[in-house]
Design a protein around this motif. Structure first.
Motif, PDB file in Angstrom:
ATOM      1  N   ALA A  55      46.027  -0.752  53.401  1.00 58.01           N
ATOM      2  CA  ALA A  55      47.435  -0.578  53.035  1.00 58.01           C
ATOM      3  C   ALA A  55      48.198   0.091  54.168  1.00 58.01           C
ATOM      4  CB  ALA A  55      47.545   0.234  51.752  1.00 58.01           C
ATOM      5  N   MET A  56      47.592   1.086  54.827  1.00 56.48           N
ATOM      6  CA  MET A  56      48.236   1.765  55.953  1.00 56.48           C
ATOM      7  C   MET A  56      48.526   0.796  57.091  1.00 56.48           C
ATOM      8  SD  MET A  56      46.117   5.329  56.218  1.00 56.48           S
ATOM      9  CE  MET A  56      46.294   6.645  55.011  1.00 56.48           C
ATOM     10  N   TRP A  57      47.595  -0.111  57.339  1.00 52.58           N
ATOM     11  CA  TRP A  57      47.793  -1.106  58.399  1.00 52.58           C
ATOM     12  C   TRP A  57      48.993  -2.005  58.053  1.00 52.58           C
ATOM     13  CZ3 TRP A  57      43.481  -5.045  60.267  1.00 52.58           C
ATOM     14  CH2 TRP A  57      43.884  -5.607  61.499  1.00 52.58           C
ATOM     15  N   CYS A  58      49.087  -2.380  56.802  1.00 56.79           N
ATOM     16  CA  CYS A  58      50.197  -3.246  56.380  1.00 56.79           C
ATOM     17  C   CYS A  58      51.537  -2.518  56.391  1.00 56.79           C
ATOM     18  CB  CYS A  58      49.940  -3.769  54.965  1.00 56.79           C
ATOM     19  SG  CYS A  58      48.511  -4.861  54.811  1.00 56.79           S
ATOM     20  N   LEU A  59      51.500  -1.174  56.303  1.00 54.82           N
ATOM     21  CA  LEU A  59      52.723  -0.385  56.188  1.00 54.82           C
ATOM     22  C   LEU A  59      53.201   0.190  57.509  1.00 54.82           C
ATOM     23  CD1 LEU A  59      51.859   1.453  52.848  1.00 54.82           C
ATOM     24  CD2 LEU A  59      53.596  -0.312  53.166  1.00 54.82           C
ATOM     25  N   GLN A  60      52.731  -0.339  58.616  1.00 55.79           N
ATOM     26  CA  GLN A  60      53.193   0.121  59.926  1.00 55.79           C
ATOM     27  C   GLN A  60      54.706  -0.111  60.061  1.00 55.79           C
ATOM     28  OE1 GLN A  60      51.097   1.484  62.561  1.00 55.79           O
ATOM     29  NE2 GLN A  60      49.778   1.689  60.762  1.00 55.79           N
ATOM     30  N   ASN A  61      55.394   0.870  60.660  1.00 54.37           N
ATOM     31  CA  ASN A  61      56.842   0.729  60.868  1.00 54.37           C
ATOM     32  C   ASN A  61      57.187  -0.475  61.734  1.00 54.37           C
ATOM     33  OD1 ASN A  61      57.649   2.858  59.302  1.00 54.37           O
ATOM     34  ND2 ASN A  61      57.744   4.330  60.983  1.00 54.37           N
TER      35      ASN A  61
ATOM     36  N   LEU B  45      50.625   8.937  49.861  1.00 61.34           N
ATOM     37  CA  LEU B  45      49.427   8.461  50.566  1.00 61.34           C
ATOM     38  C   LEU B  45      49.244   9.222  51.874  1.00 61.34           C
ATOM     39  CD1 LEU B  45      47.098   6.452  51.121  1.00 61.34           C
ATOM     40  CD2 LEU B  45      48.816   4.908  52.099  1.00 61.34           C
ATOM     41  N   ARG B  46      50.325   9.413  52.617  1.00 61.10           N
ATOM     42  CA  ARG B  46      50.230  10.111  53.900  1.00 61.10           C
ATOM     43  C   ARG B  46      49.743  11.548  53.695  1.00 61.10           C
ATOM     44  NH1 ARG B  46      54.807   8.915  55.453  1.00 61.10           N
ATOM     45  NH2 ARG B  46      54.236   7.164  56.782  1.00 61.10           N
TER      46      ARG B  46
END
Length: 428
Positions: A365-371, A330-331
């Motif tokens: 999804a990116m927001w949910c996958l924050q470190n 995705l990145r």
């Protein structure tokens, strides 16, 4: 000793009344010839017999009590474990009755075995047991038979107490349970379409989700998790969100299932300590510290979004090395502005016409996958994004894209710890 004498001249016998010594008698001084008879006790054989008798008495006196005690100990050794096991089972039954009063129906093991025809029609299975389909009192149900020691009494009670005390349209309904001796079974409502993974990973299937169905499933998962996190008296972290734990009914309505690894969190707790549990690929980075919040579910939800969009597993080692992990993929696609390449049916009219919506879903999804877990949204915020009330801000996307070096370091440690020390979950 008796003594008597005999006069040899006339044969007369007489008792000797005085103690005397035969050696002191001088023959010439005696006025009669006499013979002395002495009656003495011969003790050789008699004393030996008495001694043997005494020994026997002593041996019997020692042996009989010892033998009795030994027999008693053997009886106790045989009966005590049985009675203890029986008392333990009774205590467990009593404990279940106290803890689960007012909970779903409790079934006997014999009834569930009978209704499943000896557990013959298997729907699926995984790390904690097998699931069987059958009718119970005229209602179609799924019976989950827990097996082995991986899910013991504690995990079983967690699942029964958790799902048995709550009710939501997007959470699987627990109809009943069985807790009899070593048997642990759960009776769920039947979901005719099975688990989500059967639909999104099976590229050979003639039935493919259209985009609206995918969006509906994602929204239903979000609503189920939101209720667990925000709608219950105590916050419930599921801790094992993945497609295998999402069940679908005939209309593809989604429900979150399987609470065997769930954790209750008090509202005044900012974090809780717990050992690593879940499934590799869905675990948030903070599991490294064993201090987690409900935001670990948000991270797992972000991974599930990507799987639903792409139709592939989060970790797929059959692919080239650079494409193994879906988060890295995705990145890469986002940095090269190739978002649409990640879509499972990127050539279909449905996907092409909904490109902007697909990209917005990827940004969610990116927001949910924050470190950093504090930078992830709550599930109520996720629902607002899905319903179009708010959008994902650009700085959140940039934060995800710039986290590459941090993620690679964390993932290496992370996957090692997962292999070495976690409670890993199998399929539903």
């Amino acid at each position: 000793m008796f003594r008597y004498g005999q006069n040899d001249s006339n044969g007369e016998r007489f008792w000797v009344t005085k103690v005397f010594s035969l050696q002191s008698i001088q023959p010439e001084a005696a006025h009669y010839n006499s013979t002395a008879y002495l009656k003495v006790q011969y003790s050789s054989s008699d004393s030996s017999s008495d001694l043997t008798l005494n020994k026997r008495k002593v041996i019997l006196a020692i042996t009989l009590p010892t033998t009795s005690i030994l027999i008693l100990l053997i009886i106790v050794a045989i009966l005590y474990p049985q009675r203890r096991r029986k008392y333990k089972e009774n205590d467990e039954d009593s404990e279940f009755n106290q803890l689960l009063s007012g909970m779903p129906t409790r079934f006997s093991f014999e009834k569930l075995r009978e209704c499943t025809e000896g557990f013959s029609k298997k729907l699926g299975g995984g790390g904690f047991g097998s699931v069987f389909e059958r009718k119970l009192d005229g209602e179609r149900v799924a019976v989950k038979h827990l097996e082995g020691a991986r899910q013991g009494k504690k995990e079983f009670l967690a699942e029964v107490e958790t799902i048995g005390s709550i009710e939501h349209i997007n959470l699987i309904k627990l109809i009943g349970f069985c807790a009899e001796k070593s048997h642990r079974l759960l009776v769920y409502e039947y979901m005719s379409r099975g688990s989500l993974d059967r639909w999104i990973y099976n590229r050979r299937s003639n039935t493919r989700f259209d985009w609206s169905t995918r969006c509906k499933i994602i929204l239903h998962i979000a609503k189920g998790l939101c209720y667990l996190h925000e709608g219950c008296r105590r916050e419930i972290a599921h801790l094992d969100i993945k497609p295998q734990k999402i069940l679908l009914d005939g209309n593809f309505n989604a429900k979150v299932a399987d609470f065997g690894l769930s954790k209750l969190i008090d509202r005044d707790q900012s974090k809780v300590m717990t050992m690593m549990r879940g499934t590799p690929g869905y675990l948030a980075p903070e599991w490294l510290t064993s201090q987690i919040t409900e935001k670990v579910d948000v991270y797992s939800f972000g991974v599930v979004i990507l799987e639903i969009i792409s139709g592939r597993k989060c970790i797929d080692r059959s692919r080239p090395e650079e494409d193994v992990h879906i988060i890295y993929l995705l990145r890469e696609k986002a940095q090269n502005n190739q978002w649409i390449d990640l879509i499972v049916d990127n050539n279909s009219d449905d996907s092409v016409s909904r490109q902007e919506e697909v990209i917005q879903m990827m940004k969610l999804a990116m927001w949910c996958l924050q470190n950093d877990s504090s930078h992830r949204p709550s599930m109520s915020m996720v629902i607002k994004v899905l319903e179009g009330a708010i959008s994902v801000e650009s700085h959140i996307i940039q934060s995800f894209l710039n986290a590459n070096s941090i993620m690679s370091v964390q993932d290496n440690q992370y996957l090692y710890l997962v292999r070495e020390a976690s409670i890993l979950s199998g399929p539903w």
